[in-house]
Design an enzyme around this catalytic site. Structure first.
Site, PDB file in Angstrom:
ATOM      1  CB  SER A 145       3.330   3.155  -5.207  1.00 37.92           C
ATOM      2  OG  SER A 145       3.184   4.568  -5.231  1.00 37.92           O
ATOM      3  CG  HIS A 190      -0.812   1.883  -4.375  1.00 36.34           C
ATOM      4  ND1 HIS A 190      -1.792   1.416  -3.520  1.00 36.34           N
ATOM      5  CD2 HIS A 190      -0.287   2.980  -3.775  1.00 36.34           C
ATOM      6  CE1 HIS A 190      -1.845   2.185  -2.439  1.00 36.34           C
ATOM      7  NE2 HIS A 190      -0.942   3.145  -2.566  1.00 36.34           N
ATOM      8  CG  ASP A 244       0.377   6.439  -3.400  1.00 45.47           C
ATOM      9  OD1 ASP A 244      -0.374   5.963  -2.511  1.00 45.47           O
ATOM     10  OD2 ASP A 244       1.453   5.920  -3.742  1.00 45.47           O
ATOM     11  CG  MET A 267      -0.499  12.131  -1.988  1.00 52.10           C
ATOM     12  SD  MET A 267       1.261  12.239  -1.638  1.00 52.10           S
ATOM     13  CE  MET A 267       1.709  10.498  -1.655  1.00 52.10           C
ATOM     14  CG  HIS A 318      -3.433   5.312  -0.506  1.00 52.21           C
ATOM     15  ND1 HIS A 318      -2.124   5.200  -0.097  1.00 52.21           N
ATOM     16  CD2 HIS A 318      -4.113   5.840   0.553  1.00 52.21           C
ATOM     17  CE1 HIS A 318      -2.010   5.636   1.149  1.00 52.21           C
ATOM     18  NE2 HIS A 318      -3.208   6.037   1.563  1.00 52.21           N
ATOM     19  CG  MET A 332      -2.931   9.430   1.268  1.00 59.80           C
ATOM     20  SD  MET A 332      -1.207   9.192   0.746  1.00 59.80           S
ATOM     21  CE  MET A 332      -1.488   8.543  -0.906  1.00 59.80           C
ATOM     22  CG  MET A 367      -0.753   4.467   5.625  1.00 66.25           C
ATOM     23  SD  MET A 367      -0.434   4.228   3.865  1.00 66.25           S
ATOM     24  CE  MET A 367       1.151   5.029   3.655  1.00 66.25           C
ATOM     25  CG  ASP A 425       1.230   2.390   0.700  1.00 66.63           C
ATOM     26  OD1 ASP A 425       2.356   2.452   0.189  1.00 66.63           O
ATOM     27  OD2 ASP A 425       0.314   3.194   0.428  1.00 66.63           O
TER      28      ASP A 425
END
Ligand code: DX5
Ligand code: ZN
Length: 220
Positions: free
Chosen positions: A11, A36, A38, A40, A69, A71, A140, A178
């Site tokens: 990540s 990965h 992330d 957000m 990913h 979010m 998660m 994760d």
């Protein structure tokens, strides 16, 4: 049984954000399988990170698949932008929108792999009816929003239940974990049936000279 040897997906949330291109090159050379990313949005989760323009700029720094990913809520309006930016797998949280099946089909219609992410309190039942449509399930093992949190033990049972459900379907669906993955928790996730692991802190600790050893330790 897991269908693959375990894949490691560092990540980049734990990388040096002032040198993301070089960091991705370093983990790629160190034996990572996926990258990965992330994403957000500051309201689905209390943190704000990586937009599609940054992903696009990073695309030329590795040939490894981008494991994105999301979010964010809503999901659908931003899926095309992350596809254009070079995402290979796009995972989203079923809580983030009312039409989970539609979002999966949207991602697949754009030629990408679709994943669903289960928060620690979200049961397997949330995706049971779409499991066969997915390419990946991401469990998660921390609450999403930050790197460096402690692994939530109760998620091991969910990983084991998902392994059974995926095996019963007989389809190629990756089972990824994760949050709080380190050498100890990685071993237990793999034993429970995971075949892909996200790791931020455990990969990036110690700087580039340690990445290869860090990744190897998680795999074994
Ligand atoms: C948390 C993110 C994770 C996080 C993992 O919201 O989804 O990918 O970066 O970081 P570590 O491995 O440090 O728990
Ligand atoms: Zn993540």
């Amino acid at each position: 049984m897991p269908q693959h040897p375990v894949r490691i997906s560092p990540s980049i949330l734990s990388a040096d954000f002032a040198a993301l291109g070089r960091e991705i090159e370093a983990v790629s050379a160190a034996g990572a399988d996926w990258i990965h990313v992330d994403v957000m949005d500051g309201h689905f989760v209390p943190n704000l990170t990586i937009g599609p323009m940054v992903v696009k700029a990073l695309r030329k720094h590795t040939v490894l698949p981008f494991d994105v990913h999301l979010m964010i809520t809503p999901v659908d309006p931003l899926v095309p932008a992350y596809v254009d930016a070079g995402a290979d797998t796009i995972s989203f949280h079923p809580e983030a929108g009312p039409h989970v099946h539609r979002t999966i089909q949207l991602i697949k219609s754009l030629g990408k792999r679709a994943g669903c992410v289960l928060n620690p309190a979200t049961p397997l039942a949330a995706i049971e009816n779409v499991l066969g449509d997915l390419d990946l399930v991401l469990v998660m093992s921390v609450n999403p929003g930050y790197g460096g949190q402690v692994f939530i033990e109760s998620q091991l049972a969910k990983i084991a239940a998902l392994r059974k459900a995926i095996d019963a379907l007989g389809k190629k669906i990756d089972l990824e974990v994760d949050g709080g993955v380190n050498v100890d928790t990685a071993r237990r996730c793999i034993a429970a049936g995971a075949d892909a692991l996200v790791a931020g802190t455990a990969v990036f600790t110690g700087g580039p000279s340690k990445y290869a050893d860090n990744i190897k330790a998680l795999r074994s």
